[in-house]
Each structure stands twice: as C-alpha cells, then as structure tokens.
Enzyme design. Structure first.
Site, PDB file in Angstrom:
ATOM      1  N   GLY A  88       0.818  -1.205   0.000  1.00 39.16           N
ATOM      2  CA  GLY A  88       0.000   0.000   0.000  1.00 39.16           C
ATOM      3  C   GLY A  88       0.845   1.245   0.000  1.00 39.16           C
ATOM      4  O   GLY A  88       2.074   1.199  -0.137  1.00 39.16           O
ATOM      5  N   ASP A 202     -10.496   7.012   2.025  1.00 42.61           N
ATOM      6  CA  ASP A 202      -9.971   6.161   0.951  1.00 42.61           C
ATOM      7  C   ASP A 202     -10.826   4.914   0.795  1.00 42.61           C
ATOM      8  O   ASP A 202     -10.324   3.799   0.674  1.00 42.61           O
ATOM      9  CB  ASP A 202      -8.522   5.773   1.246  1.00 42.61           C
ATOM     10  CG  ASP A 202      -7.807   5.220  -0.003  1.00 42.61           C
ATOM     11  OD1 ASP A 202      -8.240   5.558  -1.129  1.00 42.61           O
ATOM     12  OD2 ASP A 202      -6.826   4.472   0.153  1.00 42.61           O
TER      13      ASP A 202
END
Length: 848
Positions: A88, A202
């Site tokens: 990520g 997100d």
C-alpha cells in the site's frame, strides 16, 4: 528542487511501480514517465534506494517469505511473518501468526521507515488511533500496535480472509437487491466511524472486504491509513495534513479531496466514495474512465474530478453493450434488464451520492443507506433528479469566464428566461392537475342531502360509491387522471371484496388508458394485469385467461420476461389455470414464475409471496402435501415477521396452511388454525368480507370431516346466506359452501333438502364451467355419496364413474377408498374396480 505537485507525481509513480513485479516494472515506467528523462531518473533512484535499504525492514520487502541468515522464520514481537498480502501507500501488509498470549492469525501492517516523509509516520499513528476507538462488525479490529527495536512501526489487525466487495459480488453472481443489502451494511460501518469522529478518506472495493460467516456475507472495512479525525483524539495531538497535494485514490476520491483550495474535508467525502462503490456494484463500471487519466496532466485530472458529472448508471450500461454482457451476467440478469432495473430510483440515489456540490449530496452514510432501503421496500426515495435551473447554475459556475466572454449577460438572461418559462408551464400543469384532484376529493366528502347519510355519519363505502358515480363528471377534462382514479378505486373495491364494482371500474380504466396512452403503455398493461385478478375472483376464468395471455404477449415484447409487471401477470395466469383445475399445467408455470420472482424481487416481496401461496395450494391439489406445507410455513414465517399477524396476506397464508393440513388428513391441527384465522379476519376485515367467508367455509368443512354435522350445518348456513348476498348465488365460492352444506345434511339424513341443493349447484356449474371441470365433477361425486348413504349402490357407482370421467381431482380420486360415506360400497367388486381406476387416473394426472 521538485515542486509539491512534481513530488506528488513522483510518489504516485513509485508507489504504483512497487505494486508491479520486477518483470513488468520497466514497461510500466515507460508508460508512466512518457519520455521524461529527469522524472525517470528520479523514480529509478528512489526504487534503487528502496531495493538496497537494510535493517529489519529489508527482509519483508525483498521476498514473499521471510527468513533470517540461519533460515529461521522472521518474527516481529510475538508475530511470525508468513507471507505478504499486499503493498500500500504506507508500506506492506503481511499475514502473520501471533504466538502469545493467544494463538491466531493477524494482518501485520509495516511502515518502511526512512523512505517516505514524516507525514507518513503521522498517518500511520493516526490509523492506529482511529482503529483503536472503533468497535463495529463491519470494521476490521485492531489487536496490537508497537515498534521494532529499530524503530519500525507495526500494526496488528484482524485478518479478513475475504474478497473485495465488487469481486465477491461478481463471483457469487449476486443480484442487484442482494448487492444493495450488502452495501447498506458497509454504510452502517462507515457511519460508526463518523460517530467516532473518523473520516476514512480512501473507501474503495479493495478496502471493503467480504468474508462469509455462517454462510452469510459480512463486509469488513480496512485500511484507515488516510483517515482524518474531525476532532483530536488526545490533547496536543497534531492532525495529519498534506500541503500542495491530495490524498485518496483517483476514481474514488471526492471532488473536495481533489481541490487544493478546500481544507474542510468532512464526512460527506466518504459518502461520495460510497457512491462510487455503489456505482461499481450496480454497473461493473467506474463513473469515470480512469485509464484515460494516466495520459493527462495532473491538473486536468483534478479538474475533471471537480467538474465533470458522471453518466447515469443505466446510461453507462446501455452505452457499453459489449462490455455490459459479462457484467450483467455477474448480476444474474441481461444487459437490457440491468439497465431497466437501474433506470429511475437507483439512478437518482447513485447520482445524489456522487453530487459534486456536497450540499446536495447525502449528508451521512445513514441517509444514503436509508434511501437504498426505501428502494428495497418499494417506498418513495428521497433522491430526485436535479432541476434544469440547478444544472444551468452549475454550468455557469463551472464556465463563468467563458460564458461571460462568449455570450454576455444578455444571452444568459435569455437562457434563464426560457428555463423559467418552461418551469412555469410545468408548474402550471401540475398545479391545474392538483387542483382537479383536490376538487374531486373534496366533492367525495360532500353530502348534498342530509338524508344521504345515516344519522350524522357517512361510511367509507358510501363515500367510495358516491365518488365512483361522479368520476365521469368530476374529471371529464383529464381522461388520464380519470383513468388513474378509476384504477385506484377498482383496487380499493377489490380489497373490500366487492368484485363486481372492481370489475366495472378496472375495465373502464383499462379502456381509457388504451385510448389515451396506447395498448403498450406500462400503465395500460398494469390495468390489464389487475383486471385478470378481478375476473379470477369473479370465477370468470375463460375471460381472465384471454386477458392474461394477450397482456403477457405485449409485456414480454416491451418490458422483457423478468420485468416485475410481466412476472405479476404470469402469476395471475398461473392462478387462473389452477382454479380451472389444470393443476399439472399450472404447476410448471407456477414454479417458473416463483423462481424468477425470488431471483428478481427477493423472497419477501409481496408478489413473490402471493405466487408462493398459489404454488403451495396447487401442490396440495396434486397431493404433494409435504412440499405444500413447507412452502406455506416458510411464507407464514416471513409474513408474521415482516407484516404482522393481522395483515391480510398473513391471514390468507394461515388459511391456506390450514386447508393443506385438511387435505393431508390432519383435521385436528387445522381446526384451531382456522378458528384463530377466522377471529382475526372478523376483527380486521369484517364478518362479510369474502376472505372471512372463505375461512368460515373451510371451518365448516373441517367440522363436517370430524363428524360434527350440527355445528357444521350452522356455520355453513351462515356462510351461505352472506355469500349469496355479497358474492351472488352463482359465485363458485357460494356453490362450494352449498356443496358442503348438502353433505352435512346427508349425514343428518336430510336427503330431500340435500338433493335439492346438489342439483341446484350442478346446474349452475355445468352452465358456467368447462365440461371437464373438477369443480363440477366434485358435485357429481357428492351426489354419488348421497346415493351410497341411501343404499342405492348402482346409482352411486354410476355417479362416481361420471365424476371420474369429468375430471375429478387427484385428491378426491385418491380419497375414494377411505371415504367413510362410501363404506356401504366396500366389498362390491364394481367399487373395488372403480377405486383402482381412480388411483390410476390420479397418477396419470399428476405425471402430466
């Protein structure tokens, strides 16, 4: 020195490059850097530094398995690293096994210290704090947090062995309704985060995983790495910010996240991201083609995020026919049907969540979920399409300079005036129609002559009758509205059990709509389907079947086979076939319709439940009692939970279940259920409602079967008297009650009156029903019983044979040898031969 915008671009490319394998990385960089040598050099230097870095973090980033120089598995604190789950923006996530104080698998998130700026560490600390204060089934739990001796932070979280929500739904081929129910659970989780003053920022499918618990899908929201607290969690805590750039995933991020001038990001940014996820769940597409953004400058991408409105979901599906085929299949439907199901409410809901102007967006995830619930429950949704005035205002605000230069103030005023004029005409039309409705509704409650009312009150039935008479004059200038009111009144009359009045008004509504709207208009077809139900209630089965088949031919062509209106008409046709005694033919159609409705509408939908009830009764007629009872008990459980014990649908199912128990020979279980149903119906519907009379009839039959002839006679005579008044002497339900009363009289040796009643019933049935109707055959069978009770064997056998030749139902055929009223025929070879043939006939009927 790079500007914040250049640094943002470099960071984005590096992050994406790390997600590519070494073999694919060169091709990715060729495309991402687009020949910019300086950019390419900067990116490659960062990637090289990343590959050469040492320390505790070197091993986890270098390979899929982790081992030290001695070959032992690497551990961090009490966690043994197993393999990498993903990469990520802040680092990597590993599957790890916790060894103490409990043994379990966890997702271990590691930040790679030294590669990113200090803001990344702050984001990591923020995520730890955010997860620690949340406790919700839809949010992955945090178990532990700490740092290695080298200072590398880590976070131990619940390991969710699931798939991204979009991938899960596609693999399971979930329909639209199932996807929406799952989406509502996600909204509840996000709302919980908001209540804890946490904005995710997100939200996207890869951060919403779905696992199965006890066979049911359960969503888990993960990765609060970009979460923002709306209030500090602790005194002196500094909230993370990023100057000169944006946070989030393009394609899912809100317009305000893409606007460097907006600093007050609030909970509505998550609502926008949820809207994108909803769009993708419904269509299989993102609202925007993000692949094109890779070729565009960053400022152009940001501008589109802030200003470009997405296509309606239904339009997106319709415009991408080739790509939509597979996506529709993943939703257990076809592209045309998918677009049709999205058109309207789901378009409005999705676009409201995706509003650029957050003031017009849903204020909370709960509000979004509530509107989705409105859609699932067939209630009006709160979302509405933006008006033309609003669209113009957004256009002017977006292109203010261009409009001022090219058109000038005068052109703008002209455009505004045109729009206002259009709006004024629309408002005037709606006002006039509203005035007509108001005037008509007001006249409904006016009584010109006090003698028209009984005493000082007037009943709802009297208001309805008065209005039905005056509908021609009151709405003569608006035939479309006139037809609508006729249809509404027809539905009300049908609900009251006044089928003749319902037939008259529904037929007139259908005729008017055909004239005004056309034969293929959806509202016209709804009236036609409604008429099928009314004709069936009047036992006009031949007429009902013709209307049903004609209507279905048009609906299949114009609406599609899986449209709810098409399925409703097919269910009405199924009912017509059942009542005509065509049980085998009805069974095939009923099963097809039931499966389609469960798939398209869901098991709790009213239409699905009605078909379920009809199918169960049809199964009972074919002696399939176990499956019939199973279906009815399933339906009853749903209705008691969703509608309550006193709802008409619940009462209908209670009655049908009791009838099936009677057919299965379980009278002792059926009687209390009939009595309970009758008490509720008398209280809720009234003593003269046709549905109440059905239960009275069935209770009389149960008492008859139990040998309680005097009680049976009393309730059957009461039922017959009311039915003759309310339904008419020739209605099939009236004739059925008269049939049962005749048998009750036979048991009491009242042969003369019984014989008169039976001949009256048979004469009417022969006139109104097909020659081989099981209804007529049933009366002939009872006449044979009468002869057997009087010791007239030859005549009894002749009538029983005649009943079989005329299509006696399988249920009656199989019960012939156990019918105690025919015991005088036992031992007669002719009767034994007849019984054997009856069993063969029943078997043949069931196999067809």
């Amino acid at each position: 020195m790079e500007t914040p915008e250049q640094w943002l671009k470099i960071k984005g490319i590096v992050g994406e490059a790390l997600e590519h394998s070494q073999a694919d990385r060169t091709a990715f960089l060729d495309q991402a850097c687009s020949g910019d040598r300086e950019l390419r050099a900067e990116v490659e230097s960062l990637l090289a530094a990343h590959a050469d870095a040492g320390g505790l973090s070197a091993s986890p980033w270098a390979a899929a398995t982790v081992a030290d120089a001695a070959g032992e598995t690497k551990t961090i604190g009490p966690y043994r690293l197993i393999h990498r789950l993903g990469v990520g923006g802040m680092g990597q996530v590993w599957l790890a096994e916790q060894t103490e104080p409990v043994r379990r698998r966890v997702a271990l998130k590691l930040i790679r210290a030294g590669m990113y700026d200090s803001a990344l560490v702050q984001r990591f600390q923020s995520e730890r704090q955010s997860l620690a204060i949340m406790e919700h089934p839809a949010i992955a739990k945090v178990f532990d947090a700490g740092a290695t001796t080298e200072g590398q932070p880590y976070l131990a979280m619940e390991y969710v062995d699931g798939l991204p929500i979009t991938e899960y739904c596609d693999r399971k081929k979930l329909g639209i309704r199932e996807r929406l129910k799952l989406f509502m659970q996600v909204c509840e989780g996000v709302q919980h985060a908001h209540q804890k003053a946490i904005i995710h920022r997100d939200l996207k499918p890869s951060n919403i995983l779905v696992a199965e618990v006890d066979g049911k899908p359960v969503p888990r929201i993960i990765d609060f790495g970009l979460a923002k607290a709306t209030v500090p969690h602790a005194r002196g805590e500094i909230l993370y910010t990023h100057v000169g750039g944006f946070l989030g995933t393009p394609g899912y991020m809100s317009p305000e996240q893409a606007d460097p001038n907006v600093h007050d990001i609030d909970t509505r940014t998550d609502v926008y991201s949820l809207g994108v996820v909803l769009y993708e769940l419904l269509t299989g597409f993102l609202p925007f083609d993000t692949t094109q953004w890779e070729k565009q400058p960053l400022d152009e991408v940001l501008r589109q995020l802030r200003e470009t409105d997405p296509e309606r979901p239904s339009t997106k599906v319709s415009a991408n026919r080739d790509a939509s085929t597979a996506r529709a299949e993943a939703r257990s439907t076809e592209p045309g049907q998918l677009a049709s199901s999205l058109r309207g409410d789901l378009d409005w809901i999705t676009l409201k969540a995706l509003e650029k102007d957050r003031e017009r967006r849903y204020g909370t995830p709960t509000a979004l979920a509530a509107d989705v619930g409105n859609y699932l429950e067939n209630r009006p949704v709160e979302a509405r399409p933006a008006s033309a005035t609003y669209r113009l205002r957004k256009y002017v605000r977006r292109h203010a300079v261009g409009v001022a230069v090219l058109a000038g103030a005068a052109a703008l005023l002209v455009a505004f005036a045109v729009i206002q004029a259009t709006e004024l005409r629309r408002i005037t039309r709606e006002r006039d129609r509203a005035d007509r409705i108001t005037e008509f509704m007001t006249s409904m409650f006016k009584v010109s002559d006090p003698s028209e009312a009984r005493g000082n009150s007037i009943t709802a039935r009297e208001i309805l009758d008065k209005s039905a008479k005056e509908i021609d004059a009151g709405l003569a200038n608006d035939p479309q509205l006139q037809a609508q009111m006729m249809q509404v009144m027809g539905d009300v009359y049908e609900g009251l059990g006044l089928y003749r009045r319902a037939d008259e008004l529904t037929s007139r509504a259908l005729s008017l709509r055909r004239k005004v709207l056309g034969a293929e208009n959806k509202e016209t077809l709804k009236s036609a389907s409604s008429l099928v139900g009314v004709l069936s209630q009047e036992a006009r089965y031949v007429d009902a079947e013709k209307v049903a088949r004609d209507t279905l031919a048009i609906q299949r062509r114009t609406l599609g086979p899986d449209d709810p209106d098409t399925l409703r008409t097919r269910s009405e046709l199924f009912g017509v076939l059942h009542w005509q005694g065509r049980f085998a033919e009805a069974d095939v159609l009923g099963r097809e319709v039931f499966e389609a409705q469960r798939r398209v509408l869901g098991p709790e939908n009213a239409d699905t439940r009605q078909t379920m009830s009809r199918l169960a009764l049809n199964m009972a007629q074919q002696t399939n009692y176990a499956e019939s009872e199973k279906l009815l008990r399933e339906e009853l459980e749903i209705e008691r939970r969703v509608l309550g014990k006193e709802h008409p649908s619940t009462m209908r199912t209670m009655n049908n279940l009791a009838s099936t128990l009677v057919s299965a020979g379980r009278d002792e279980e059926a009687e209390p259920l009939f009595r309970e149903t009758l008490d509720i119906k008398r209280k809720v519907l009234g003593p003269e409602h046709p549905s109440t009379l059905v239960t009275m009839n069935h209770l009389g039959k149960v008492l008859l079967d139990e040998g309680r002839d005097a009680e049976s006679e009393k309730i059957l005579r009461e039922t017959l008297e009311i039915q003759s008044r309310v339904l008419g002497a020739e209605h099939l339900r009236t004739l059925s009650t008269k049939d049962f009363l005749a048998v009750s009289l036979l048991h009491q040796r009242k042969f003369a009156e019984a014989d008169r009643l039976q001949h009256e019933v048979l004469a009417v049935k022969r006139r109104i029903l097909p020659p081989e109707s099981p209804e007529a055959a049933s009366t002939i069978y009872n006449m044979g019983v009468a002869q057997a009770l009087q010791g007239k064997s030859a005549e009894a056998l002749r009538l029983l044979r005649d009943a079989m030749d005329r299509g006696l139902s399988p249920n009656d055929c199989l019960g012939m040898d156990s019918d105690t009223d025919l015991k005088s025929l036992h031992g007669d070879p002719r009767f034994e031969e007849l019984v054997a043939e009856a069993h063969r006939q029943a078997g043949n009927q069931q196999s067809h």
